[in-house]
Scaffold this motif. Sequence first.
Motif, PDB file in Angstrom:
ATOM      1  N   SER A  21       0.815  -1.220   0.000  1.00 16.95           N
ATOM      2  CA  SER A  21       0.000   0.000   0.000  1.00 16.95           C
ATOM      3  C   SER A  21       0.844   1.264   0.000  1.00 16.95           C
ATOM      4  O   SER A  21       0.430   2.306  -0.512  1.00 16.95           O
ATOM      5  N   ASP A  22       2.067   1.185   0.577  1.00 13.88           N
ATOM      6  CA  ASP A  22       2.928   2.374   0.617  1.00 13.88           C
ATOM      7  C   ASP A  22       3.844   2.491  -0.598  1.00 13.88           C
ATOM      8  O   ASP A  22       4.646   3.418  -0.702  1.00 13.88           O
ATOM      9  N   GLY A  23       3.735   1.515  -1.539  1.00 14.93           N
ATOM     10  CA  GLY A  23       4.512   1.582  -2.775  1.00 14.93           C
ATOM     11  C   GLY A  23       5.984   1.270  -2.634  1.00 14.93           C
ATOM     12  O   GLY A  23       6.768   1.538  -3.547  1.00 14.93           O
ATOM     13  N   THR A  24       6.378   0.669  -1.499  1.00 16.10           N
ATOM     14  CA  THR A  24       7.806   0.393  -1.286  1.00 16.10           C
ATOM     15  C   THR A  24       8.261  -0.931  -1.889  1.00 16.10           C
ATOM     16  O   THR A  24       9.450  -1.223  -1.899  1.00 16.10           O
ATOM     17  N   GLY A  25       7.350  -1.747  -2.384  1.00 11.97           N
ATOM     18  CA  GLY A  25       7.750  -3.026  -2.965  1.00 11.97           C
ATOM     19  C   GLY A  25       6.559  -3.932  -3.154  1.00 11.97           C
ATOM     20  O   GLY A  25       5.398  -3.492  -3.112  1.00 11.97           O
ATOM     21  N   ILE A  26       6.857  -5.211  -3.377  1.00 10.24           N
ATOM     22  CA  ILE A  26       5.822  -6.212  -3.574  1.00 10.24           C
ATOM     23  C   ILE A  26       5.435  -6.815  -2.229  1.00 10.24           C
ATOM     24  O   ILE A  26       6.291  -7.127  -1.406  1.00 10.24           O
ATOM     25  N   ASP A  27       4.154  -7.003  -2.016  1.00  5.94           N
ATOM     26  CA  ASP A  27       3.676  -7.614  -0.777  1.00  5.94           C
ATOM     27  C   ASP A  27       3.775  -9.133  -0.907  1.00  5.94           C
ATOM     28  O   ASP A  27       3.027  -9.747  -1.665  1.00  5.94           O
ATOM     29  N   VAL A  28       4.728  -9.733  -0.186  1.00  2.00           N
ATOM     30  CA  VAL A  28       4.960 -11.180  -0.292  1.00  2.00           C
ATOM     31  C   VAL A  28       4.539 -11.919   0.974  1.00  2.00           C
ATOM     32  O   VAL A  28       4.809 -13.111   1.114  1.00  2.00           O
ATOM     33  N   ALA A  29       3.855 -11.235   1.877  1.00  3.23           N
ATOM     34  CA  ALA A  29       3.435 -11.871   3.128  1.00  3.23           C
ATOM     35  C   ALA A  29       2.494 -13.033   2.846  1.00  3.23           C
ATOM     36  O   ALA A  29       1.533 -12.911   2.072  1.00  3.23           O
TER      37      ALA A  29
END
Length: 249
Positions: A21-29
């Motif tokens: 959501s903050d645009g810092t990377g891909i969400d891989v959780a």
Amino acid sequence: MKILVAVKRVVDANVKVGAKSDGTGIDVANLKFSMNPFDEIAVEEAVRLKEAGVATEVIAVSAGVAQAQETLRTALAIGADRAILIESNAEMQPLAVAKLLKALVDKEQAALVILGKQAIDDDSNQTGQMLAALANLPQATFASKVIVADGKATVTREVDGGSETLSLMLPAVVTVDLRLNEPRYVTLPNIMKAKKKPLETLKPDNLGVNVAPRLKTLKVAEPPKRSAGVKVQEVKTLVEKLRTEAKVL
């Protein structure tokens, strides 16, 4: 003859990813990880060369977090003899990985290094080429056929106009494409055997390599959603929309 095979732990190819959501990377959780498909083909080719009597040992190598041991165990189950994990929580960019592989090539005196042509997470297509440059080795990329004999590797590679065949003096670096082979199904007995095969863990400092990232990702965003199409009653309206809205004319 030793063959060094580089493998990477990536988000499974069948999993849909999204940006944070903050645009810092891909969400891989909570996402499933597996071996990069191109690297799986590289491992299969190395094992086939060993089964053909061309190679005496296949060494799988990965650089990254501790969980990459699972990826290396998969390579061992396919048929690699031993594995080396260069463990680090730093972001592993292509140049850093190439430097680590170069240090291992020098240490292991491998006659052939096989890698996937690219990883499906960043699609960089850089590590193999950088390794060849750093180690001053001949290279062949996008291999669709590999034959090793008499101290040479004959590689058929795909190019825009069809294919070309190269002859490389060993040691050499080869990056593989999808049409090289079909990786074997990993059986349960081989998975159990892989647990007993040696897996060595090193740190980048052990190889004298600085893996600090040199590139900074400014923002990661998902592509805009496509708007719904519309029906037009006549060609004149279609042409007008293509000119004014789609701006393709």
